[in-house]
Design an enzyme around this catalytic site. Sequence first.
Site, short mmCIF file in Angstrom:
data_model
loop_
_atom_site.label_atom_id
_atom_site.label_comp_id
_atom_site.label_asym_id
_atom_site.label_seq_id
_atom_site.Cartn_x
_atom_site.Cartn_y
_atom_site.Cartn_z
N GLU A 155 0.82 -1.21 0.00
CA GLU A 155 0.00 0.00 0.00
C GLU A 155 0.85 1.26 0.00
OE1 GLU A 155 -3.63 2.01 2.65
OE2 GLU A 155 -2.63 0.18 3.34
N GLU A 256 -12.85 2.53 4.11
CA GLU A 256 -11.88 2.81 5.16
C GLU A 256 -11.93 4.30 5.50
OE1 GLU A 256 -7.52 0.95 5.88
OE2 GLU A 256 -7.52 2.72 4.61
#
Length: 279
Positions: A155, A256
């Site tokens: 990520e 998220e």
Amino acid sequence: MGYPDQRFNVNLSILFTELPLLERPAAAAAAGFTAVELWWPWVDSPTPEQAELDALKKAIEDAGVQLTGLNFYAGQLPGPDRGALSVPGEESDKFRANLKVAADFAQSLGCKALNALYGNRVDGVDPAAQDELALENLKLAAAEADRVGAILLVEALNAPESPKCPIVSAPKAIEIVDAVNAATGLGNAKFLMDLYHLSMNGEDLDEIIAKYTEKTGHVQIADNPGRGAPGTGDLPLESLLDQLKQAGYEGYVGLEYKPGDKPSAEAFDWLPAEARAAR
């Protein structure tokens, strides 16, 4: 196209956190969702007692939701840390100790994606030495993910909020993905495309989607500014997700985002109830 055409999951480490961990899967199910993801829940322990793992597994199964993503141990998250795998000494050791535990837990619930956060630069440590350690640990993580039939996610975070993390652009994350795949030959390292983080970096999201969807294993969203629900900021998230789908992305989209000052169950008004169950 549009939001109802996507497959969403809820990140239970940022949403429903007003509830104890073991109550969150059922809360997500009550809100209409059938898929969830998690950061590593035990921030102080890479190897929790089996009873704790079993209790969370039972809570997920009893709620009838699918775990679709899990982080490897990443230190204090949320908090000052941004991962552990490039941090020499105790944190790297904890990451390695966690690999089999996290992979086995994911396998027990049919979870097919494991996220390995890179970590911060450490004062007084040669960045090249950290990157060498990181590649070794990512190779181990890729092997563990492959053992349980999962992909390994890398990520990119954002520089304003994570100034000590070196992975703060899509091209840099892709560079790491390619390096891991070249080193292992497994081909299971993929990009985690978090549209909030990339927008915070000022990156061209249209270009990133066009260039990197093929190497993307998971997508996460929050609006910007504020990291709130879609519609609370300025990002054209519905359009961006349509672009991803048109570019061939068929995976989950992780929610998220921060619920704001209201209960998490009330932070999904932007998404019709009938569109919340993953298809």
